[in-house]
Design a protein around this motif. Structure first.
Motif: not given
Length: 223
Positions: A116, A164, A177, A179
């Motif tokens: 990340l 994130k 994920v 972001t």
């Protein structure tokens, strides 16, 4: 190191990402990622804005939104969105995507953390803020940090803030994920709060091969 759901048979990995976008957020997800599609989306959205609140020309908002949609959809994310102030200024970029290979174990939270913090065109400065939490979509890890991004041709750097979320949906092999990035560091507290308010609404709806949502099977004893 295995997570508790590693031994659970994976459900169908065909799912649609849903997010309840609050006022100010604009869904910029494109199906074909074409200029025509981006312009059509921008036209529809800009026409719905309150002209009395705009502090910049509608044409400038249109151009920004169309260009932003194309940039955010460059890698075909599951969902792309942006937050616009009432003035018409775009403040936050947000993308959601899923990662996973059939037969490959999903990485653990400890394994995901360094991933990340990796950025192709920048590096994290300072100590990242890391939090583990539970979302309705599954266990999650939240990371917030400051990023120093290389400018074109390597001339100088610009500072960006990001948040994130890595989400581990139970019963699935995929890692989801979220972001979010923004460049106005002076708005970090407000922007982080805007992101944190919508991420808990994340849900993954199973779909068939045609993209139609699959209704969950009723529990035994239920009609």
């Amino acid at each position: 190191m295995n997570t508790p759901d590693d031994d659970v048979p994976a459900l169908s990995e065909d799912f649609a990402v849903r997010l309840d976008l609050q006022p100010g957020w604009v869904d910029l997800t494109l199906r074909e990622n074409s200029k025509a599609e981006a312009k059509a989306l921008a036209t529809k959205t800009v026409n719905e804005l309150n002209p009395l609140s705009l502090e910049i020309e509608k044409s400038a908002v249109f151009d920004d939104m169309a260009e932003r949609a194309l940039n955010l959809n460059e890698d075909a994310p599951a969902l792309a969105a942006a937050y616009y102030a009432e003035s018409g200024e775009g403040l936050i970029n947000l993308m959601i995507d899923s990662y996973g290979d059939e037969g490959v174990p999903r990485p653990t939270a400890d394994e995901v953390l360094p991933l990340l913090l990796e950025w192709e065109n920048g590096e994290v400065v300072g100590e990242p803020e890391v939090t583990r939490l539970e979302l309705s979509a599954g266990p999650a890890m939240r990371v917030q940090a400051t990023l120093k991004i290389k400018r074109m041709f390597g001339l100088g750097r610009r500072i960006t803030e990001f948040v994130k979320y890595a989400v581990f949906p139970p019963g699935m092999q995929s890692l989801v994920v979220v972001t979010a990035t923004w460049e106005k560091i002076q708005l970090t507290e407000e922007n982080a709060q805007r992101v944190d308010e919508i991420v808990p609404t994340l849900r993954l709806d199973l779909v068939d091969g045609d993209g139609n949502e699959i209704a969950p099977k009723p529990e035994p004893g239920q009609s």
